[in-house]
Motif scaffolding. Structure first.
Motif, PDB file in Angstrom:
ATOM      1  N   LEU A   1       0.893  -1.047   0.061  1.00  0.00           N
ATOM      2  CA  LEU A   1      -0.049  -0.043  -0.084  1.00  0.00           C
ATOM      3  C   LEU A   1       0.953   1.202   0.066  1.00  0.00           C
ATOM      4  O   LEU A   1       2.023   1.245   0.883  1.00  0.00           O
ATOM      5  CB  LEU A   1      -0.932   0.177   1.440  1.00  0.00           C
ATOM      6  N   TYR A   2       0.457   2.165  -0.876  1.00  0.00           N
ATOM      7  CA  TYR A   2       1.381   3.331  -0.982  1.00  0.00           C
ATOM      8  C   TYR A   2       0.549   4.655  -0.746  1.00  0.00           C
ATOM      9  O   TYR A   2      -0.653   4.817  -1.440  1.00  0.00           O
ATOM     10  CB  TYR A   2       1.906   3.674  -2.264  1.00  0.00           C
ATOM     11  N   GLU A   3       1.116   5.714   0.082  1.00  0.00           N
ATOM     12  CA  GLU A   3       0.153   6.790   0.370  1.00  0.00           C
ATOM     13  C   GLU A   3      -0.035   7.797  -0.617  1.00  0.00           C
ATOM     14  O   GLU A   3      -1.042   8.567  -0.665  1.00  0.00           O
ATOM     15  CB  GLU A   3       0.866   7.705   1.480  1.00  0.00           C
ATOM     16  N   ASP A   4       0.767   7.621  -1.758  1.00  0.00           N
ATOM     17  CA  ASP A   4       0.845   8.824  -2.649  1.00  0.00           C
ATOM     18  C   ASP A   4      -0.060   8.570  -4.073  1.00  0.00           C
ATOM     19  O   ASP A   4      -0.251   9.150  -4.906  1.00  0.00           O
ATOM     20  CB  ASP A   4       2.090   8.899  -3.176  1.00  0.00           C
ATOM     21  N   GLY A   5      -1.054   7.447  -3.861  1.00  0.00           N
ATOM     22  CA  GLY A   5      -2.080   7.261  -4.689  1.00  0.00           C
ATOM     23  C   GLY A   5      -1.345   5.917  -5.743  1.00  0.00           C
ATOM     24  O   GLY A   5      -2.276   5.496  -6.571  1.00  0.00           O
ATOM     25  N   THR A   6      -0.160   5.492  -5.656  1.00  0.00           N
ATOM     26  CA  THR A   6       0.011   4.625  -6.385  1.00  0.00           C
ATOM     27  C   THR A   6      -0.496   3.152  -6.247  1.00  0.00           C
ATOM     28  O   THR A   6      -1.046   2.784  -5.018  1.00  0.00           O
ATOM     29  CB  THR A   6       1.618   4.043  -5.885  1.00  0.00           C
ATOM     30  N   PRO A   7      -1.242   2.489  -7.236  1.00  0.00           N
ATOM     31  CA  PRO A   7      -2.239   1.451  -6.970  1.00  0.00           C
ATOM     32  C   PRO A   7      -1.706   0.099  -6.014  1.00  0.00           C
ATOM     33  O   PRO A   7      -0.245  -0.045  -6.266  1.00  0.00           O
ATOM     34  CB  PRO A   7      -2.381   0.978  -8.530  1.00  0.00           C
ATOM     35  N   PRO A   8      -2.558  -0.363  -5.294  1.00  0.00           N
ATOM     36  CA  PRO A   8      -1.965  -1.556  -4.280  1.00  0.00           C
ATOM     37  C   PRO A   8      -1.427  -2.430  -5.127  1.00  0.00           C
ATOM     38  O   PRO A   8      -2.023  -2.843  -6.419  1.00  0.00           O
ATOM     39  CB  PRO A   8      -3.226  -1.884  -3.669  1.00  0.00           C
ATOM     40  N   LEU A   9      -0.516  -3.384  -4.389  1.00  0.00           N
ATOM     41  CA  LEU A   9       0.074  -4.488  -5.395  1.00  0.00           C
ATOM     42  C   LEU A   9       0.193  -5.609  -4.405  1.00  0.00           C
ATOM     43  O   LEU A   9       0.496  -5.428  -3.231  1.00  0.00           O
ATOM     44  CB  LEU A   9       1.692  -4.115  -5.517  1.00  0.00           C
ATOM     45  N   TRP A  10      -0.082  -6.802  -5.039  1.00  0.00           N
ATOM     46  CA  TRP A  10       0.003  -8.022  -4.432  1.00  0.00           C
ATOM     47  C   TRP A  10       1.137  -8.921  -5.038  1.00  0.00           C
ATOM     48  O   TRP A  10       1.335  -8.943  -5.961  1.00  0.00           O
ATOM     49  CB  TRP A  10      -1.374  -8.902  -4.809  1.00  0.00           C
ATOM     50  N   LEU A  11       1.819  -9.442  -3.959  1.00  0.00           N
ATOM     51  CA  LEU A  11       2.819 -10.169  -4.308  1.00  0.00           C
ATOM     52  C   LEU A  11       2.890 -11.729  -3.570  1.00  0.00           C
ATOM     53  O   LEU A  11       2.199 -11.665  -2.247  1.00  0.00           O
ATOM     54  CB  LEU A  11       4.086  -9.395  -3.593  1.00  0.00           C
ATOM     55  N   PRO A  12       3.218 -12.528  -4.007  1.00  0.00           N
ATOM     56  CA  PRO A  12       3.214 -13.974  -3.254  1.00  0.00           C
ATOM     57  C   PRO A  12       4.214 -14.272  -2.240  1.00  0.00           C
ATOM     58  O   PRO A  12       5.359 -13.566  -2.174  1.00  0.00           O
ATOM     59  CB  PRO A  12       3.462 -15.048  -4.500  1.00  0.00           C
ATOM     60  N   GLY A  13       3.763 -14.844  -1.150  1.00  0.00           N
ATOM     61  CA  GLY A  13       4.487 -14.756   0.002  1.00  0.00           C
ATOM     62  C   GLY A  13       4.824 -13.701   0.781  1.00  0.00           C
ATOM     63  O   GLY A  13       4.140 -12.768   0.751  1.00  0.00           O
ATOM     64  N   GLY A  14       5.835 -13.599   1.593  1.00  0.00           N
ATOM     65  CA  GLY A  14       6.367 -12.744   2.251  1.00  0.00           C
ATOM     66  C   GLY A  14       7.429 -11.886   1.583  1.00  0.00           C
ATOM     67  O   GLY A  14       8.535 -12.028   2.062  1.00  0.00           O
ATOM     68  N   GLN A  15       6.990 -10.794   1.167  1.00  0.00           N
ATOM     69  CA  GLN A  15       8.114  -9.866   0.285  1.00  0.00           C
ATOM     70  C   GLN A  15       7.806  -8.248   0.710  1.00  0.00           C
ATOM     71  O   GLN A  15       7.702  -7.761   0.001  1.00  0.00           O
ATOM     72  CB  GLN A  15       7.674 -10.098  -1.289  1.00  0.00           C
ATOM     73  N   ALA A  16       7.833  -8.146   1.967  1.00  0.00           N
ATOM     74  CA  ALA A  16       7.928  -6.695   2.550  1.00  0.00           C
ATOM     75  C   ALA A  16       8.962  -6.043   1.805  1.00  0.00           C
ATOM     76  O   ALA A  16       8.385  -4.624   1.312  1.00  0.00           O
ATOM     77  CB  ALA A  16       8.103  -6.651   3.934  1.00  0.00           C
ATOM     78  N   GLN A  17      10.064  -6.341   1.736  1.00  0.00           N
ATOM     79  CA  GLN A  17      11.218  -5.445   1.283  1.00  0.00           C
ATOM     80  C   GLN A  17      10.998  -5.361  -0.279  1.00  0.00           C
ATOM     81  O   GLN A  17      11.184  -3.981  -0.700  1.00  0.00           O
ATOM     82  CB  GLN A  17      12.515  -6.068   1.275  1.00  0.00           C
ATOM     83  N   ALA A  18      10.419  -6.151  -1.033  1.00  0.00           N
ATOM     84  CA  ALA A  18      10.062  -5.885  -2.336  1.00  0.00           C
ATOM     85  C   ALA A  18       9.007  -5.066  -2.405  1.00  0.00           C
ATOM     86  O   ALA A  18       9.005  -4.314  -3.570  1.00  0.00           O
ATOM     87  CB  ALA A  18       9.603  -7.323  -3.148  1.00  0.00           C
ATOM     88  N   CYS A  19       7.946  -4.636  -1.660  1.00  0.00           N
ATOM     89  CA  CYS A  19       7.337  -3.745  -1.636  1.00  0.00           C
ATOM     90  C   CYS A  19       7.846  -2.228  -1.624  1.00  0.00           C
ATOM     91  O   CYS A  19       7.641  -1.319  -2.435  1.00  0.00           O
ATOM     92  CB  CYS A  19       5.949  -3.637  -0.422  1.00  0.00           C
ATOM     93  N   PHE A  20       8.878  -2.220  -0.836  1.00  0.00           N
ATOM     94  CA  PHE A  20       9.395  -1.036  -0.603  1.00  0.00           C
ATOM     95  C   PHE A  20      10.424  -0.716  -1.959  1.00  0.00           C
ATOM     96  O   PHE A  20      10.860   0.646  -2.430  1.00  0.00           O
ATOM     97  CB  PHE A  20      10.245  -1.205   0.527  1.00  0.00           C
TER      98      PHE A  20
END
Length: 344
Positions: free
Chosen positions: A245-264
């Protein structure tokens, strides 16, 4: 007063308090459990003992002189009360979740529940001092069977209504990311994460944790796991899906598994732009001037119209930091002439 009652009264009142003390419990308002569980005052834990103490005392008084059938039914009720007390002392919701998710039994399966301890001690001691233990034959008596089962309804019903059992999503734990403005949440879900509607339901629920609603978050990684234990311990490797989830309006993104760092890593947040712009400023300037230039560079992707918006319930860094840049510049021009031109 019957000898059974004379024996039972001091034992039943003292035993729960002594056991609570031995187990290391604390009182309702802190402090040691022993004095708190002994005092039958409204502000002390001992007040919770009064209902079961009085009720079991009546049964201890009645059982020795009752007929065999009535005594069997009363002892069935006592047995049900003892079992209910035992259930109150177990964290049934946590045990149910561990069983359902295939996790380990929780190490905290025993609850510090004075009511459960009072019921268990009072009813068990009542059976002991009356020396009339229930036999299996009482189950052939429908009334005795109902009296045995009736006390079990309350702890089982409360477990069935527990959030661990009924809520589709529960917060496990959270921690900040490596960069300021990044946040990681670990969520337990009892839903099937492969179901077609799971992501829509999860996205709607996670809206409450959207970074646009958090003063300190720019990017949020929401990790979903089917193990409550893993969610509480922040075992990100056991997550099945990750929502970015991104505060600037970038659309939400789903990733498989636990990929917290990939979000950032996939997104440049406002805080990252601001830190990079600040690091690029020449040394030796006054702090206010350095901060202004860093904000101006970081705010370049943010339109003036957007920066002037005031959205109720939202805490967007760009809107908060970029609003009022023009007014701030005029003030700094008067205070530090020559340091704002040319713009850096």
């Amino acid at each position: 007063m019957s000898p059974h009652l004379l024996i039972w009264l001091p034992l039943a009142w003292l035993l729960p308090a002594l056991l609570g003390h031995a187990l290391g419990w604390s009182g309702l308002w802190g402090g040691a459990a022993l004095p708190d569980l002994l005092w039958p005052l409204p502000v002390a834990g001992g007040a919770l003992h009064v209902p079961s103490f009085v009720f079991c005392a009546v049964l201890v008084k009645l059982i020795p002189g009752a007929s065999d059938r009535v005594a069997a039914r009363l002892q069935a009720l006592l047995l049900g009360l003892a079992l209910a007390g035992l259930l109150w002392l177990l964290r049934l919701d946590g045990m149910w979740v561990s069983w359902r998710s295939g996790g380990n039994w929780p190490g905290w399966q025993w609850a510090s529940n004075p009511m459960g301890l009072f019921l268990l001690c009072d009813a068990t001691l009542a059976l002991l001092v009356t020396a009339r233990w229930p036999s299996l034959s009482l189950l052939r008596d429908p009334v005795a069977a109902v009296l045995l089962a009736l006390p079990l309804v309350a702890p089982i019903a409360m477990t069935a209504r527990s959030g661990l059992v009924t809520e589709p999503f529960l917060m496990g734990h959270s921690r900040p990311g490596d960069v300021r403005g990044d946040e990681v949440l670990m969520i337990y879900t009892r839903l099937d994460m492969q179901a077609p509607d799971f992501q829509a339901r999860a996205l709607a629920w996670a809206d409450r944790y959207h970074p646009s609603r958090d003063l300190n978050a720019d990017d949020t990684a929401v990790l979903f796991a089917d193990s409550h234990e893993a969610a509480q311990r922040m075992e990100t490797a056991r997550a099945s899906q990750t929502l970015c989830l991104y505060e600037d309006g970038t659309p939400p993104l789903w990733l498989p598994g636990g990929q917290a760092q990939a979000c950032f890593d996939r997104h440049l947040s406002f805080q990252e732009r601001l830190m990079a712009a600040r690091a690029a400023q020449p040394a030796g300037r006054p702090e206010e001037v350095t901060a202004y230039h860093a904000r101006r560079v970081a705010c370049e992707p943010t339109s003036t119209a957007q920066a002037g918006q005031n959205v109720p319930g939202q805490e967007v860094s760009a809107l908060r930091m970029c609003a009022g840049l023009a007014e701030g510049r005029e003030r700094l021009l008067r205070q530090y002439p020559g340091l704002l031109e040319p713009a850096q």
